[in-house]
Design an enzyme around this catalytic site. Structure first.
Site, PDB file in Angstrom:
ATOM      1  N   ARG A   1      39.429  43.484  48.189  1.00 56.88           N
ATOM      2  CA  ARG A   1      40.759  43.864  47.678  1.00 56.88           C
ATOM      3  C   ARG A   1      41.288  45.155  48.294  1.00 56.88           C
ATOM      4  O   ARG A   1      42.005  45.928  47.645  1.00 56.88           O
ATOM      5  CB  ARG A   1      40.746  44.020  46.156  1.00 56.88           C
ATOM      6  CG  ARG A   1      40.370  42.778  45.396  1.00 56.88           C
ATOM      7  CD  ARG A   1      41.371  41.642  45.618  1.00 56.88           C
ATOM      8  NE  ARG A   1      41.175  40.600  44.643  1.00 56.88           N
ATOM      9  CZ  ARG A   1      40.309  39.579  44.782  1.00 56.88           C
ATOM     10  NH1 ARG A   1      39.585  39.452  45.895  1.00 56.88           N
ATOM     11  NH2 ARG A   1      40.197  38.683  43.834  1.00 56.88           N
TER      12      ARG A   1
ATOM     13  N   CYS B   1      44.185  39.514  37.887  1.00 59.94           N
ATOM     14  CA  CYS B   1      43.220  40.461  37.319  1.00 59.94           C
ATOM     15  C   CYS B   1      43.786  41.875  37.342  1.00 59.94           C
ATOM     16  O   CYS B   1      44.375  42.310  38.329  1.00 59.94           O
ATOM     17  CB  CYS B   1      41.910  40.406  38.110  1.00 59.94           C
ATOM     18  SG  CYS B   1      40.969  38.917  37.722  1.00 59.94           S
TER      19      CYS B   1
HETATM   20  N1  EPU Z   1      33.658  36.133  32.203  1.00 68.16           N
HETATM   21  C1  EPU Z   1      33.486  36.267  30.848  1.00 68.16           C
HETATM   22  N2  EPU Z   1      34.594  36.439  30.077  1.00 68.16           N
HETATM   23  C2  EPU Z   1      35.852  36.495  30.596  1.00 68.16           C
HETATM   24  C3  EPU Z   1      36.025  36.358  31.987  1.00 68.16           C
HETATM   25  C4  EPU Z   1      34.891  36.175  32.781  1.00 68.16           C
HETATM   26  O1  EPU Z   1      32.370  36.250  30.350  1.00 68.16           O
HETATM   27  O2  EPU Z   1      36.802  36.658  29.824  1.00 68.16           O
HETATM   28  C5  EPU Z   1      32.460  35.896  33.047  1.00 68.16           C
HETATM   29  C6  EPU Z   1      32.485  34.481  33.621  1.00 68.16           C
HETATM   30  O3  EPU Z   1      31.918  33.564  32.744  1.00 68.16           O
HETATM   31  C7  EPU Z   1      31.686  34.659  34.892  1.00 68.16           C
HETATM   32  C8  EPU Z   1      31.979  36.110  35.319  1.00 68.16           C
HETATM   33  O4  EPU Z   1      32.481  36.770  34.157  1.00 68.16           O
HETATM   34  O5  EPU Z   1      30.322  34.539  34.636  1.00 68.16           O
HETATM   35  C9  EPU Z   1      32.981  36.167  36.461  1.00 68.16           C
HETATM   36  O6  EPU Z   1      34.205  35.565  36.046  1.00 68.16           O
HETATM   37  P1  EPU Z   1      35.162  34.724  37.036  1.00 68.16           P
HETATM   38  O7  EPU Z   1      34.360  33.722  37.765  1.00 68.16           O
HETATM   39  O8  EPU Z   1      36.360  34.313  36.284  1.00 68.16           O
HETATM   40  O9  EPU Z   1      35.538  35.740  38.138  1.00 68.16           O
HETATM   41  P2  EPU Z   1      36.068  37.211  38.058  1.00 68.16           P
HETATM   42  O10 EPU Z   1      35.041  38.056  38.713  1.00 68.16           O
HETATM   43  O11 EPU Z   1      36.501  37.601  36.701  1.00 68.16           O
HETATM   44  C10 EPU Z   1      37.212  37.082  40.407  1.00 68.16           C
HETATM   45  C11 EPU Z   1      38.499  37.620  40.954  1.00 68.16           C
HETATM   46  C12 EPU Z   1      39.651  36.655  40.668  1.00 68.16           C
HETATM   47  C13 EPU Z   1      39.306  35.303  41.275  1.00 68.16           C
HETATM   48  C14 EPU Z   1      38.003  34.822  40.661  1.00 68.16           C
HETATM   49  C15 EPU Z   1      37.522  33.511  41.270  1.00 68.16           C
HETATM   50  C16 EPU Z   1      38.549  40.053  40.861  1.00 68.16           C
HETATM   51  C17 EPU Z   1      38.966  41.256  40.097  1.00 68.16           C
HETATM   52  N3  EPU Z   1      38.814  38.885  40.309  1.00 68.16           N
HETATM   53  O12 EPU Z   1      37.353  37.082  38.981  1.00 68.16           O
HETATM   54  O13 EPU Z   1      40.796  37.170  41.313  1.00 68.16           O
HETATM   55  O14 EPU Z   1      40.347  34.381  41.004  1.00 68.16           O
HETATM   56  O15 EPU Z   1      36.971  35.789  40.902  1.00 68.16           O
HETATM   57  O16 EPU Z   1      36.978  33.743  42.523  1.00 68.16           O
HETATM   58  O17 EPU Z   1      38.018  40.175  41.960  1.00 68.16           O
HETATM   59  C18 EPU Z   1      42.767  38.533  41.128  1.00 68.16           C
HETATM   60  O18 EPU Z   1      42.427  39.048  42.177  1.00 68.16           O
HETATM   61  O19 EPU Z   1      43.804  38.872  40.512  1.00 68.16           O
HETATM   62  C19 EPU Z   1      41.905  37.509  40.556  1.00 68.16           C
HETATM   63  C20 EPU Z   1      42.198  36.916  39.414  1.00 68.16           C
END
Ligand code: EPU
Length: 302
Positions: free
Chosen positions: A177, A226
């Protein structure tokens, strides 16, 4: 801010730009939050150096708007004008494995257009709202890929040199990012090199990513994606969730029930509400986990 300086008002038509007076940034951002200012739509890249010299000479502060999908804008009358590129037609030109894409092109449309021509690699970005320019500046990524991997050349307006320049991919660094572009550099076009893959196979990948996103993110609601970056080795969403903060609100600014790192505008949230919610959640995470979360969303608040 209104463009009232007579020198600027007289010069703008010659530069081929259009002005939308008192544009509402709430209508131009996916969060649906933001005050009003004059919006200048730019039709030709070549007009940019003269336009910016003129604005600088007359001390008119300005910001560059992409698709407005990763942006939280302040309330009320804004103290700067906004510049935005109009999309040329065609905005995507393919040659072999290369795609020359205008910065104003829609990201999702670019992914599907390339897919239809058997060019893959960007499946993970399907469903991410915004423009190619915005995706490039932030090095947008999802499901293990990031756009920077495919960038071979970027045409931009360099704020330091005050001119249009072309950079080769290896002159730019792409991190999580984050990119090496200066904050005021304006992305104009990018050349991507994409791997050949049959359309059917790309479509499978697109469907899987779409399903994952639908299952875990509040897609139909007003958000900026996010709010925080993930700290190394951890997930901001999981930490906020573990603190039981889903549904937490300040006015209509609310932590999503579906994904705790998405903060939604559930009605008429103001920037003040959203910033207060962000500060509150950040403080709670720091207290409980000792981690200071960094903004992923770009904030224009002054
Ligand atoms: N999780 C929870 N509760 C929540 C959300 C997530 O327990 O409310 C847990 C999930 O179960 C999972 C872990 O946290 O085990 C990671 O969650 P997720 O796979 O949704 O990915 P993330 O790390 O929260 C990142 C990116 C997203 C992207 C997704 C998919 C960042 C800040 N976020 O989210 O990007 O869509 O991976 O690859 O890097 C963005 O950049 O705006 C964005 C949404």
């Amino acid at each position: 801010m209104r463009i009232e300086d007579p020198k600027i008002v007289a010069a703008l038509p010659e530069l081929g730009v259009q002005i939308r007076p008192r544009a509402s940034l709430a209508e131009l951002t996916s969060l649906g939050i933001g005050g009003t200012t004059d919006l200048v739509r730019i039709n030709k890249h070549e007009a940019i150096p003269d336009l910016l010299s003129l604005l600088d000479a007359q001390n008119v502060p300005h910001k560059f708007l992409g698709g407005g999908s990763n942006l939280l804008v302040g309330d009320g009358e804004l103290p700067w004008i906004v510049l935005q590129l109009a999309s040329p037609q065609p905005d995507i030109v393919l040659e072999g494995n290369f795609a020359q894409v205008d910065a104003a092109a829609d990201l999702g449309r670019t992914v599907t257009f390339c897919a239809k021509h058997d060019l893959g690699g960007m499946e993970g970005l399907i469903g991410v709202p915004g423009t190619i320019g915005g995706a490039l500046r932030m090095n947008a990524g999802a499901y293990g890929m990031q756009i920077g991997t495919y960038v071979r050349q970027v045409k931009l307006y360099r704020s330091g040199a005050r001119k249009l320049e072309t950079l080769e991919g290896d002159q730019i660094s792409f991190e999580y990012r984050h990119t090496s572009f200066a904050p005021d550099d304006m992305m104009l076009a990018v050349k991507l090199e994409l791997p050949s893959k049959p359309y059917r196979e790309i479509l499978k990948g697109i469907r899987i990513c779409n399903e994952k996103r639908r299952a875990s993110q509040p897609l139909g609601q007003k958000s900026a994606g996010c709010i925080f970056k993930n700290p190394p080795g951890a997930s901001a969403g999981r930490m906020i969730d573990e603190l039981g903060l889903k549904g937490q609100n300040v006015g209509d600014a609310r932590v999503s029930d579906r994904h705790a790192n998405f903060f939604v505008n559930a009605g008429k949230a103001s920037a003040k509400d959203m910033l207060a919610l962000i500060a509150d959640v950040r403080e709670r995470v720091e207290k409980s986990f000792g981690v200071i979360l960094e903004h992923e969303v770009v904030v224009w608040n002054a």
